[in-house]
Design a protein around this motif. Structure first.
Motif, PDB file in Angstrom:
ATOM      1  N   ASP A  71       7.323   5.558  -8.859  1.00  0.00           N
ATOM      2  CA  ASP A  71       6.869   4.317  -8.496  1.00  0.00           C
ATOM      3  C   ASP A  71       7.101   3.294  -8.526  1.00  0.00           C
ATOM      4  N   LEU A  72       6.874   2.364  -7.695  1.00  0.00           N
ATOM      5  CA  LEU A  72       7.555   1.058  -6.817  1.00  0.00           C
ATOM      6  C   LEU A  72       6.732   0.449  -7.073  1.00  0.00           C
ATOM      7  N   ASN A  73       5.346   0.734  -7.704  1.00  0.00           N
ATOM      8  CA  ASN A  73       4.125   0.095  -7.214  1.00  0.00           C
ATOM      9  C   ASN A  73       3.423  -0.122  -9.172  1.00  0.00           C
ATOM     10  N   ALA A  74       4.086   0.491  -9.858  1.00  0.00           N
ATOM     11  CA  ALA A  74       3.628   1.328 -11.198  1.00  0.00           C
ATOM     12  C   ALA A  74       3.386  -0.413 -11.531  1.00  0.00           C
ATOM     13  N   ALA A  75       2.168  -0.069 -13.098  1.00  0.00           N
ATOM     14  CA  ALA A  75       1.815  -1.548 -13.443  1.00  0.00           C
ATOM     15  C   ALA A  75       2.370  -1.747 -14.835  1.00  0.00           C
ATOM     16  N   ASP A  76       2.339  -3.620 -14.967  1.00  0.00           N
ATOM     17  CA  ASP A  76       3.252  -3.876 -16.247  1.00  0.00           C
ATOM     18  C   ASP A  76       1.453  -4.372 -16.681  1.00  0.00           C
ATOM     19  N   GLN A 100       4.296  -8.264  -7.465  1.00  0.00           N
ATOM     20  CA  GLN A 100       3.695  -9.451  -7.439  1.00  0.00           C
ATOM     21  C   GLN A 100       4.420 -10.164  -8.937  1.00  0.00           C
ATOM     22  N   THR A 101       5.154  -9.328  -9.627  1.00  0.00           N
ATOM     23  CA  THR A 101       6.014 -10.243 -10.299  1.00  0.00           C
ATOM     24  C   THR A 101       6.989 -11.181 -10.006  1.00  0.00           C
ATOM     25  N   ILE A 102       8.122 -10.422  -9.414  1.00  0.00           N
ATOM     26  CA  ILE A 102       8.787 -11.315  -8.489  1.00  0.00           C
ATOM     27  C   ILE A 102       8.668 -12.188  -7.525  1.00  0.00           C
ATOM     28  N   ARG A 103       7.877 -12.147  -7.142  1.00  0.00           N
ATOM     29  CA  ARG A 103       7.609 -13.074  -5.486  1.00  0.00           C
ATOM     30  C   ARG A 103       7.347 -14.742  -6.008  1.00  0.00           C
ATOM     31  N   GLU A 104       7.178 -15.192  -7.527  1.00  0.00           N
ATOM     32  CA  GLU A 104       7.317 -15.441  -8.576  1.00  0.00           C
ATOM     33  C   GLU A 104       8.312 -16.140  -8.735  1.00  0.00           C
ATOM     34  N   HIS A 105       9.479 -15.836  -8.646  1.00  0.00           N
ATOM     35  CA  HIS A 105      11.109 -16.315  -8.453  1.00  0.00           C
ATOM     36  C   HIS A 105      11.386 -16.895  -8.010  1.00  0.00           C
ATOM     37  N   ALA A 106      12.399 -18.017  -7.330  1.00  0.00           N
ATOM     38  CA  ALA A 106      12.501 -18.985  -6.879  1.00  0.00           C
ATOM     39  C   ALA A 106      14.252 -18.149  -6.126  1.00  0.00           C
ATOM     40  N   GLN A 107      14.795 -17.517  -7.069  1.00  0.00           N
ATOM     41  CA  GLN A 107      15.762 -16.693  -6.376  1.00  0.00           C
ATOM     42  C   GLN A 107      15.483 -15.064  -5.654  1.00  0.00           C
ATOM     43  N   GLY A 108      14.702 -14.527  -5.826  1.00  0.00           N
ATOM     44  CA  GLY A 108      13.680 -13.436  -6.046  1.00  0.00           C
ATOM     45  C   GLY A 108      13.776 -12.947  -4.304  1.00  0.00           C
ATOM     46  N   GLU A 109      13.508 -13.841  -3.281  1.00  0.00           N
ATOM     47  CA  GLU A 109      13.122 -13.954  -2.277  1.00  0.00           C
ATOM     48  C   GLU A 109      14.166 -12.693  -1.567  1.00  0.00           C
ATOM     49  N   ASP A 110      15.420 -12.248  -1.505  1.00  0.00           N
ATOM     50  CA  ASP A 110      16.376 -11.223  -1.247  1.00  0.00           C
ATOM     51  C   ASP A 110      15.537  -9.867  -1.376  1.00  0.00           C
ATOM     52  N   TYR A 111      15.084  -9.836  -2.949  1.00  0.00           N
ATOM     53  CA  TYR A 111      14.456  -8.345  -3.859  1.00  0.00           C
ATOM     54  C   TYR A 111      13.600  -8.465  -2.640  1.00  0.00           C
ATOM     55  N   VAL A 112      12.387  -8.961  -2.570  1.00  0.00           N
ATOM     56  CA  VAL A 112      11.132  -8.912  -2.670  1.00  0.00           C
ATOM     57  C   VAL A 112      11.179  -8.454  -0.972  1.00  0.00           C
ATOM     58  N   VAL A 113      11.703  -9.098  -0.018  1.00  0.00           N
ATOM     59  CA  VAL A 113      12.190  -8.515   0.949  1.00  0.00           C
ATOM     60  C   VAL A 113      12.327  -6.867   0.962  1.00  0.00           C
ATOM     61  N   ALA A 114      13.821  -6.854  -0.023  1.00  0.00           N
ATOM     62  CA  ALA A 114      14.301  -5.373  -0.075  1.00  0.00           C
ATOM     63  C   ALA A 114      12.780  -4.464  -0.779  1.00  0.00           C
ATOM     64  N   LEU A 115      11.886  -4.675  -0.991  1.00  0.00           N
ATOM     65  CA  LEU A 115      10.935  -4.642  -2.359  1.00  0.00           C
ATOM     66  C   LEU A 115       9.796  -3.963  -0.970  1.00  0.00           C
ATOM     67  N   GLU A 116       9.234  -5.189  -0.118  1.00  0.00           N
ATOM     68  CA  GLU A 116       8.190  -4.516   0.696  1.00  0.00           C
ATOM     69  C   GLU A 116       8.989  -3.924   1.731  1.00  0.00           C
ATOM     70  N   ARG A 117      10.205  -3.688   1.992  1.00  0.00           N
ATOM     71  CA  ARG A 117      11.315  -2.948   3.104  1.00  0.00           C
ATOM     72  C   ARG A 117      10.071  -1.153   2.906  1.00  0.00           C
ATOM     73  N   ALA A 118      11.182  -0.932   1.786  1.00  0.00           N
ATOM     74  CA  ALA A 118      10.452   0.343   0.639  1.00  0.00           C
ATOM     75  C   ALA A 118       9.190   0.386   0.771  1.00  0.00           C
ATOM     76  N   GLY A 119       8.174  -0.146   1.348  1.00  0.00           N
ATOM     77  CA  GLY A 119       6.914   0.354   0.987  1.00  0.00           C
ATOM     78  C   GLY A 119       5.705  -0.720  -0.427  1.00  0.00           C
ATOM     79  N   ALA A 120       6.871  -1.141  -1.000  1.00  0.00           N
ATOM     80  CA  ALA A 120       6.415  -1.679  -2.216  1.00  0.00           C
ATOM     81  C   ALA A 120       4.610  -2.912  -2.187  1.00  0.00           C
ATOM     82  N   ARG A 121       3.958  -2.814  -2.792  1.00  0.00           N
ATOM     83  CA  ARG A 121       3.293  -4.037  -2.857  1.00  0.00           C
ATOM     84  C   ARG A 121       2.611  -4.736  -3.986  1.00  0.00           C
TER      85      ARG A 121
END
Length: 96
Positions: free
Chosen positions: A62-67, A75-96
């Motif tokens: 589950d990509l949306n499993a909660a901590d 939600q966690t990596i959206r706050e990381h300055a260097q996480g933009e490309d990873y955020v894009v990859a997760l969003e493309r895969a359907g993460a919320r």
């Protein structure tokens, strides 16, 4: 550093090397999905992380499993300055 121990940057990773991140398990109290995603995020380049996400989903994780605080990994990596490309990859895969 010894010559045979030089860091190699840019060499393509095999599917087996990326799939190894699917075997990561937490010691206690952390979601398995969150642990695997965190390890892959820390250890893979963005394009390899994108490949990992596809494998992750194919294995039924589950990509949306909660901590413990109720946040998804996205939600966690959206706050990381260097996480933009990873955020894009997760969003493309359907993460919320």
């Amino acid at each position: 550093m010894r010559k045979d121990k030089e860091k190699v940057i840019g060499e393509p990773m095999t599917d087996e090397q990326i799939a190894a991140f699917l075997t990561a398990r937490p010691y206690a109290g952390e979601s398995v999905e969150q642990h695997m995603l965190t390890r892959a995020y820390r250890g893979l380049r963005a394009h390899d992380f994108e490949r990992f996400i596809e494998m992750f989903k194919q294995q039924g994780f589950d990509l949306n499993a909660a901590d413990a605080q109720g946040n998804s990994f996205l939600q966690t990596i959206r706050e990381h300055a260097q996480g933009e490309d990873y955020v894009v990859a997760l969003e493309r895969a359907g993460a919320r």
